[in-house]
Design a protein around this motif. Structure first.
Motif, PDB file in Angstrom:
ATOM      1  N   ASN A  75      10.921  -0.500  12.396  1.00  0.00           N
ATOM      2  CA  ASN A  75      11.525   0.479  12.345  1.00  0.00           C
ATOM      3  C   ASN A  75      11.663   1.764  11.287  1.00  0.00           C
ATOM      4  OD1 ASN A  75      12.350   0.011  15.459  1.00  0.00           O
ATOM      5  ND2 ASN A  75      14.487  -0.936  14.695  1.00  0.00           N
ATOM      6  N   VAL A  76      11.615   0.706  10.567  1.00  0.00           N
ATOM      7  CA  VAL A  76      11.368   1.558   8.896  1.00  0.00           C
ATOM      8  C   VAL A  76      10.209   1.908   8.445  1.00  0.00           C
ATOM      9  CG1 VAL A  76      11.506   1.014   6.351  1.00  0.00           C
ATOM     10  CG2 VAL A  76      13.096  -0.164   7.863  1.00  0.00           C
ATOM     11  N   GLY A  77       8.773   1.287   9.266  1.00  0.00           N
ATOM     12  CA  GLY A  77       7.917   1.949   9.322  1.00  0.00           C
ATOM     13  C   GLY A  77       7.076   0.969   8.386  1.00  0.00           C
ATOM     14  N   ARG A  78       7.433  -0.584   9.014  1.00  0.00           N
ATOM     15  CA  ARG A  78       6.738  -1.299   7.805  1.00  0.00           C
ATOM     16  C   ARG A  78       5.809  -2.214   8.553  1.00  0.00           C
ATOM     17  NH1 ARG A  78       9.332  -2.804   2.046  1.00  0.00           N
ATOM     18  NH2 ARG A  78       7.953  -3.362   1.062  1.00  0.00           N
ATOM     19  N   PHE A  79       4.393  -2.308   8.544  1.00  0.00           N
ATOM     20  CA  PHE A  79       3.916  -3.511   8.824  1.00  0.00           C
ATOM     21  C   PHE A  79       3.425  -4.710   8.072  1.00  0.00           C
ATOM     22  CE2 PHE A  79       0.244  -6.024  10.785  1.00  0.00           C
ATOM     23  CZ  PHE A  79       0.184  -6.244  11.676  1.00  0.00           C
ATOM     24  N   VAL A 239      -4.696  -0.484   8.736  1.00  0.00           N
ATOM     25  CA  VAL A 239      -4.305   1.305   7.833  1.00  0.00           C
ATOM     26  C   VAL A 239      -3.823   1.546   9.999  1.00  0.00           C
ATOM     27  CG1 VAL A 239      -5.283   3.697   7.705  1.00  0.00           C
ATOM     28  CG2 VAL A 239      -6.054   0.985   6.677  1.00  0.00           C
ATOM     29  N   ALA A 240      -4.431   1.664  11.339  1.00  0.00           N
ATOM     30  CA  ALA A 240      -4.484   1.916  11.929  1.00  0.00           C
ATOM     31  C   ALA A 240      -2.483   1.228  12.933  1.00  0.00           C
ATOM     32  CB  ALA A 240      -5.132   1.169  13.293  1.00  0.00           C
ATOM     33  N   ILE A 241      -2.277   0.269  11.688  1.00  0.00           N
ATOM     34  CA  ILE A 241      -1.406   0.115  13.021  1.00  0.00           C
ATOM     35  C   ILE A 241      -0.086   0.564  11.826  1.00  0.00           C
ATOM     36  CG2 ILE A 241       0.034  -2.397  12.467  1.00  0.00           C
ATOM     37  CD1 ILE A 241      -1.803  -4.189  13.460  1.00  0.00           C
ATOM     38  N   ASN A 242      -0.443   0.509  10.549  1.00  0.00           N
ATOM     39  CA  ASN A 242       0.550   1.223  10.080  1.00  0.00           C
ATOM     40  C   ASN A 242       0.065   2.464  10.580  1.00  0.00           C
ATOM     41  OD1 ASN A 242       1.917  -0.710   7.691  1.00  0.00           O
ATOM     42  ND2 ASN A 242      -0.240  -1.228   7.779  1.00  0.00           N
TER      43      ASN A 242
END
Length: 602
Positions: A75-79, A239-242
């Motif tokens: 939810n924070v946008g971190r993978f 990169v795509a996931i992030n």
């Protein structure tokens, strides 16, 4: 005997020589980094170390909490799914000493693997040994800030370990002859890099080091690109996931990944981060010297083991320098080693420099966890320059330079050790010993009065009564205690809290840590009989008719408190008072409307 030993050390094919070198290096590391084992929890470890308490809390088992943490970070946008092992690490290694040893073991493995990689890239075994020897001289050993050597569950070490494993797999792919083994190691290189990218964002710039090292190892750019194909794929997927998370899932802000491109702020933070890589940087900062009461404090913290550490350093250094002189012509890829060092030192610092949070929080002499990786960059820069000096200067001139550097290194290492001990002592006084004070009292039964259906509120200002309180008290009580912290108390409101008091279900605990000599140390518990609103962090002031105080230390003569707005005190006969197994003296206070927060000792 000396002649036999000399011949034995000269034999390049003697594998026992390798074992002896690693044995001496291990001893050197033990003497150098043992101070870490004397330190307490700090940083995020303060909260994560309560993981063992989760098994006593219904619906909050460690695996459930780990799964929830994954969702929170998404939810924070971190993978970084491979970083959440921290709670599991604390759960299965609940011992503080065991945890610190685990950090040091992982750190040593990283140093060994880094040396092995440099050995392959440079074509010289002694270059690898040199990187291991230089590590303690290219890092800060202080715990005055949250260092990767002391805290954060070896996250940056594990991230770098995955990166090095990726590089090692590529090297083995080139060396192995069997086709299936080449394919397996080639694919594994991408897998390990993906693990790194899914552990911490700094891995995105550490990948540059892998590329430079492979290029230096092969000496062929096109072949390097071919070997890096699995890494390119892993990088692209990460990169795509992030990007997907940031654009589609990101719902909660987090300052750590918020970017501020103000030039002055970037330059200032970059300089602070880079310079913090150097040894003694924090100690040499004037404010730190004042806080630590001057140079005499450092001198008093020098130990006999430091002499052994220095002797080992000199012995290993003499051996490595002698061997390097004999194999100077065999050292290759010096430019790539230098550039790899620059990438390790500069690129992580640039990431930190653009972070809004670190622009606001970093102080002179302190740095981010990335300092650990930056130290390896500094090692390669220094080592490359030393090899260049050895090649370009006469043997006599280069030996003079190396001798001068070695002479400077000895007091630097000794002061590093002293500074580390001073900083550990300071931090233990602030973080670890207050926890020991409370945990010992809990083990001795100070909270036995709190039933399974009761509610406990901690009113001290220590972190364990502000955040993660339920897990903290469960961790040391070995049972579930319904504990609520400041924010929950405020959210519940007046009616809820008043009902708890009226029904006799609200218990209060307070603690104070006055110092390691025991004066002023206590932990108390009481059933609340009244409450009033106030301006404190918790929003209420609680009173009780009976307060049980566990007093630590033998110098306390009386317990002071306020009873129904009247100041009172109880004299304590320490010789005849009831004692616990941990050495606490139990004092019972009885009266009317005793102000729980007013209790103090003298």
């Amino acid at each position: 005997m000396i002649k036999i030993l000399k011949e034995w050390m000269e034999d390049e094919n003697n594998r026992k020589q390798i074992y002896v070198m690693h044995g001496l290096m291990l001893l050197f590391y033990i003497f150098t980094f043992y101070v870490v084992c004397e330190s307490g929890y700090s940083g995020d470890d303060i909260y994560n170390s309560c993981a063992l308490g989760l098994k006593y809390i219904p619906g909050r088992g460690v695996w459930t909490t780990v799964a929830n943490a994954y969702v929170d970070w998404l939810n924070v946008g971190r993978f970084f799914p491979f970083s959440e092992y921290c709670l599991l690490m604390f759960y299965y290694i609940p011992s503080r000493l065991g945890y610190k040893i685990a950090i040091l073991v992982i750190s040593y493995i990283v140093s060994v693997l880094f040396g092995m990689c440099i050995n392959k890239v440079s074509g010289n075994r002694y270059m690898g040994y040199a990187t291991m020897l230089l590590f303690p001289l290219c890092t800060q050993l202080t715990s005055n800030f949250d260092s990767a050597l002391y805290s954060f569950h070896a996250l940056i070490q594990m991230t770098f370990l995955w990166v090095l494993l990726s590089l090692w797999c590529i090297i083995k792919c080139v060396e192995l002859e069997k086709k299936w083994a080449k394919i397996v190691t080639w694919i594994l290189s991408g897998v390990f890099l993906f693990f790194a990218l899914g552990s911490y964002e700094v891995a995105f710039v550490l990948a540059v080091f892998v590329g430079l090292a492979v290029w230096g190892y092969t000496g062929n750019f096109l072949r390097t690109l071919k070997l890096l194909i699995p890494d390119f794929i892993a990088y692209g997927v990460a990169v795509a996931i992030n990007l997907y998370l940031r654009m589609n899932i990101h719902t909660v802000g987090y300052d750590g990944i918020s970017i501020n491109l103000e030039p002055i702020a970037i330059i200032k933070t970059f300089i602070i981060e880079i310079t913090a890589t150097f040894p003694l940087r924090r100690m040499l900062y004037w404010n730190s010297m004042v806080e630590n009461a001057g140079i005499s404090t450092y001198i008093s913290n020098i130990r006999f083991t430091d002499v052994l550490m220095v002797l080992l350093f000199i012995a290993i250094l003499v051996y490595i320098v002698k061997k390097l002189y004999k194999t100077l012509d065999n050292i290759k890829a010096l430019l790539f080693l230098f550039l790899g060092g620059v990438s390790l030192m500069v690129l992580p610092a640039m990431l930190i420099a653009v972070s809004f949070m670190y622009q606001q929080t970093l102080d002179i002499g302190t740095g981010h966890l990335c300092l650990y990786v930056q130290s390896f960059g500094l090692i390669l820069i220094v080592l490359s320059m030393l090899i260049l000096i050895m090649r370009k200067c006469s043997k006599k001139a280069s030996l003079i330079i190396i001798t001068i550097l070695a002479v400077i290194s000895v007091p630097v290492m000794v002061l590093q050790e002293a500074d580390a001990r001073v900083s550990v002592e300071e931090k233990n006084e602030y973080y670890q010993r207050p926890v020991n004070n409370v945990s010992d009292a809990i083990h001795d039964g100070v909270l036995d009065m709190v039933g399974d259906e009761d509610i406990l509120v901690g009113v001290s200002d220590y972190y364990y009564d502000v955040t993660n309180t339920e897990a903290f008290y469960a961790r040391y009580a070995y049972r579930h205690i319904n504990t609520i912290d400041n924010d929950v108390v405020k959210d519940k409101g007046d009616i809820y809290m008043s009902n708890l008091v009226n029904n006799g279900r609200l218990y209060i605990t307070n603690s104070n840590y006055g110092g390691k000599d025991g004066v002023g140390n206590f932990v108390l518990a009481a059933k609340a009989t009244g409450m009033t609103k106030d301006s404190s962090a918790i929003g209420y002031n609680f009173t009780a008719d009976k307060v049980t105080v566990y007093v630590s230390g033998g110098k306390v003569s009386q317990v002071n408190y306020t009873d129904d707005s009247v100041n009172k005190s109880v004299k304590v006969d320490m010789s005849n008072a009831r004692k616990t197994s941990k050495g606490y003296t139990i004092v019972e206070l009885e009266g009317t409307n005793i102000d729980v927060k007013s209790v103090n000792l003298n």
